[in-house]
Design a protein around this motif. Structure first.
Motif, PDB file in Angstrom:
ATOM      1  N   ASN A  40     -10.163   3.847  -1.098  1.00  0.00           N
ATOM      2  CA  ASN A  40     -10.271   4.425   0.360  1.00  0.00           C
ATOM      3  C   ASN A  40     -11.621   4.222   0.771  1.00  0.00           C
ATOM      4  O   ASN A  40     -11.921   3.972   2.230  1.00  0.00           O
ATOM      5  CB  ASN A  40      -9.648   5.666   0.193  1.00  0.00           C
ATOM      6  CG  ASN A  40      -8.322   5.915   0.218  1.00  0.00           C
ATOM      7  OD1 ASN A  40      -7.705   4.916   0.408  1.00  0.00           O
ATOM      8  ND2 ASN A  40      -7.692   7.064  -0.197  1.00  0.00           N
ATOM      9  N   LYS A  93      -6.238  -2.171   1.751  1.00  0.00           N
ATOM     10  CA  LYS A  93      -6.101  -1.098   2.678  1.00  0.00           C
ATOM     11  C   LYS A  93      -6.705  -0.904   4.061  1.00  0.00           C
ATOM     12  O   LYS A  93      -6.312  -0.342   4.953  1.00  0.00           O
ATOM     13  CB  LYS A  93      -6.751   0.304   1.682  1.00  0.00           C
ATOM     14  CG  LYS A  93      -5.815   0.900   0.679  1.00  0.00           C
ATOM     15  CD  LYS A  93      -6.352   1.970   0.438  1.00  0.00           C
ATOM     16  CE  LYS A  93      -5.062   2.707  -0.532  1.00  0.00           C
ATOM     17  NZ  LYS A  93      -5.306   4.223  -0.567  1.00  0.00           N
ATOM     18  N   ILE A 114       0.871  -1.235   0.017  1.00  0.00           N
ATOM     19  CA  ILE A 114      -0.013   0.011  -0.121  1.00  0.00           C
ATOM     20  C   ILE A 114       0.940   1.195   0.036  1.00  0.00           C
ATOM     21  O   ILE A 114       0.523   2.331  -0.620  1.00  0.00           O
ATOM     22  CB  ILE A 114      -0.887   0.074   1.135  1.00  0.00           C
ATOM     23  CG1 ILE A 114      -2.180  -0.875   1.056  1.00  0.00           C
ATOM     24  CG2 ILE A 114      -1.649   1.437   1.412  1.00  0.00           C
ATOM     25  CD1 ILE A 114      -3.063  -1.085  -0.298  1.00  0.00           C
TER      26      ILE A 114
END
Length: 600
Positions: free
Chosen positions: A510, A546, A477
């Protein structure tokens, strides 16, 4: 030629063979296509008597009924081939004697091209025509152009040798009437093509199709060599790459064939099967093979003129424990069984398979005759040599093999589908497989390679010389975020007509990560990704990573009980999907990526 004229000049009316039906089908699909237009180009040194040449062609036309054939198909229930009682020979003269050498060469190429693209009207035209290009009193070019629907390659030498024989006889002083009497006798002793058509019609089609259905049972993969690069469009429809195996290797393969009671044909077609297996990462392939069709019980069929060939499937299967010779023996056994049913229509044979018309993507032919040598003749005062021959099929890639002092391989391809350089590489792979076989026929099939040491070095070193230093303290990431900062407006993912930038991909990932964390899903948790192939799949994968979780891909086409088992086995905490109506799976949290809120 009008149908009224045809009706008063009919000798026979009969159906079409399976191969003729196939060629007619492609002609009807595209009447302007040059598929199956064959052209032989001969250079002639010495004085050519054009009137005697035309008389010789007239004699050929009288002897062989296929040269007097037209095909009626436009306004009839079933296509028929009609043999006419009489048909004038088609011969034209192109005089280039007043041009310079450079101008002559340009006009020769133009004449050849125009002759091919003129094509044939199967209902009206003479399907065998000759063009003489005069260059000087003692130098000419002869074009022999024919539609494949009336004859196969085996016939070329037969016709040519007769043509030379008749020309020489007429030139020596025999009258046309005397020659006609001689040809009449030859005609009575020659098997007509119509006898083969009757033989095909008498065969048991159902028995043949049952055989092919059994051979193709459970076969479901398409064996093809997809081009790596899309070439530029060209008006040319056919190009050729020709290579040959070294004499010593060719000799060893012939010796192996004799030792193990194999035919050279078997060895060469099995090698092509191995190449297809390697290109398709499989141990089971099917391709098309052209057979001579001259196994019919018709006296004199080897000297008959017509379209006897047919295309049949060849299936090559291998296993981890097979030696090369084991595979060759199976291919030979299959060939011996198949020859009893090679009269069946390829279209009908393909219908017996799961793949239907996609069954055959490449074509293989072993020419157990070689035209060039038999069509080079020295007569009393002229020399004739074949300069080139042109043929074209409806297959993008075809492999032709023949034997002289060594094994030759001709790769005929559509330059609109394949780059020549790519076909050259395929040809080299084929020859290297043959080279490997020639070294040790007892070699395990899995050890058979199709790339030589030079290409091996190129692949393992030159193409893979991408060593880089990586910072092993960073996770995936962190690296991804750095790339986003550096290339945020660049395209990150493309799928069909869709594309997404690095910045947008990061934003969507996200949102997914935030949704997962809000439900207490993170490190140590599994998330099922049940999406269709596309950009959404990449978004989901990065979103799960994430969040700190692990993604578990699940195919939406799996049965419900299998999906339930995977969800339970991995203890999934949530599901990410692209489906609006995904059913409730044990009350797991479900995020649908088609939700507009995720894209806001």
């Amino acid at each position: 030629m009008s149908k009224k004229t045809i009706n008063s000049n009919v000798e026979k009316i009969m159906g079409l063979t399976p191969m003729q039906n196939g060629m007619l089908y492609h002609k009807m699909l595209n009447d302007e296509s040059t598929e199956y237009v064959l052209q032989h180009v001969f250079s002639i040194q010495g004085k050519l008597y054009e009137d005697l040449l035309k008389q010789s062609i007239e004699l050929l036309t009288y002897k062989y009924e296929v040269l007097r054939t037209v095909f009626l198909y436009r306004k009839v229930a079933q296509p028929k081939q009609v043999i006419l009682k009489q048909r004038k020979a088609m011969m034209q003269i192109v005089d280039l004697t007043t041009l310079t050498d450079e101008e002559q060469q340009k006009n020769i190429e133009l004449t050849k091209s125009l002759d091919v693209h003129k094509g044939f009207d199967l209902e009206k035209d003479n399907l065998f025509r000759v063009t003489v290009i005069r260059l000087s009193d003692t130098k000419s070019i002869l074009l022999q152009t024919v539609h494949h629907i009336i004859m196969d390659g085996w016939c070329n030498a037969i016709l040519f040798q007769d043509l030379i024989k008749y020309y020489e006889a007429l030139k020596s002083g025999k009258s046309y009437a005397d020659m006609m009497a001689i040809v009449e006798g030859e005609k009575r002793r020659t098997a007509p093509f119509s006898s083969y058509v009757k033989w095909v019609e008498s065969q048991d089609e159902n028995e043949g199709l049952d055989y092919w259905k059994n051979l193709l049972e459970d076969y479901s993969s398409i064996a093809e060599i997809k081009p790596m690069v899309k070439p530029r469009k060209t008006s040319s429809r056919v190009d050729l790459v020709e290579l040959q195996l070294e004499k010593e290797s060719s000799k060893r393969l012939q010796e192996y064939a004799v030792k193990y009671n194999l035919t050279l044909n078997t060895v060469l077609e099995a090698a092509w099967g191995v190449v297809l297996q390697r290109y398709n990462y499989t141990d089971d392939v099917v391709f098309g093979k052209v057979v001579s069709g001259r196994n019919a019980a018709i006296p004199g069929i080897d000297h008959a003129v017509g379209l006897f060939i047919n295309t049949i499937p060849v299936r090559v299967q291998t296993s981890e424990t097979d030696k090369v010779v084991d595979v060759l023996k199976r291919v030979q056994e299959q060939a011996m069984d198949s020859v009893r049913y090679d009269y069946c229509s390829l279209a009908e044979v393909q219908q017996q398979s799961e793949l239907k018309q996609n069954l055959i993507k490449t074509l293989f032919v072993y020419e157990n005759y070689y035209v060039d040598e038999s069509m080079n003749q020295t007569m009393s005062d002229i020399d004739i040599a074949m300069d080139s021959q042109r043929e074209q099929t409806n297959y993008g890639l075809s492999v032709g093999t023949f034997l002289t002092d060594c094994i030759h391989a001709k790769f005929m391809f559509d330059p609109n589908e394949y780059e020549k350089q790519e076909v050259e590489r395929i040809a080299k792979h084929y020859l290297y497989v043959l080279e490997e076989m020639s070294q040790d026929i007892e070699l395990p099939i899995k050890q058979l390679s199709m790339i030589d040491e030079e290409e091996t070095q190129l692949v393992t070193k030159a193409y893979n010389s991408n060593y880089q230093e990586y910072d092993h303290t960073k996770d995936v990431i962190s690296v991804f975020e750095e790339i986003v900062d550096k290339y945020q407006d660049h395209t990150a993912v493309v799928y069909q007509s869709e594309h997404i930038t690095y910045q947008e991909l990061n934003r969507r990932a996200n949102r997914i990560a935030s949704w997962l964390r809000s439900r207490g899903i993170g490190e140590g948790n599994c998330v099922a990704v049940m999406t269709r192939r596309g950009i959404a799949m990449i978004e989901a994968i990065y979103g799960v990573i994430k969040s700190g979780g692990a993604y578990v891909p699940i195919d939406l086409s799996y049965p419900k009980d299998r999906i339930e088992y995977i969800l339970k086995d991995c203890s999934a905490k949530a599901i990410i999907t692209t489906e609006d109506s995904l059913e409730d799976w044990d009350n797991l949290s479900v995020l649908c990526l088609s939700d507009p809120a995720l894209k806001e």
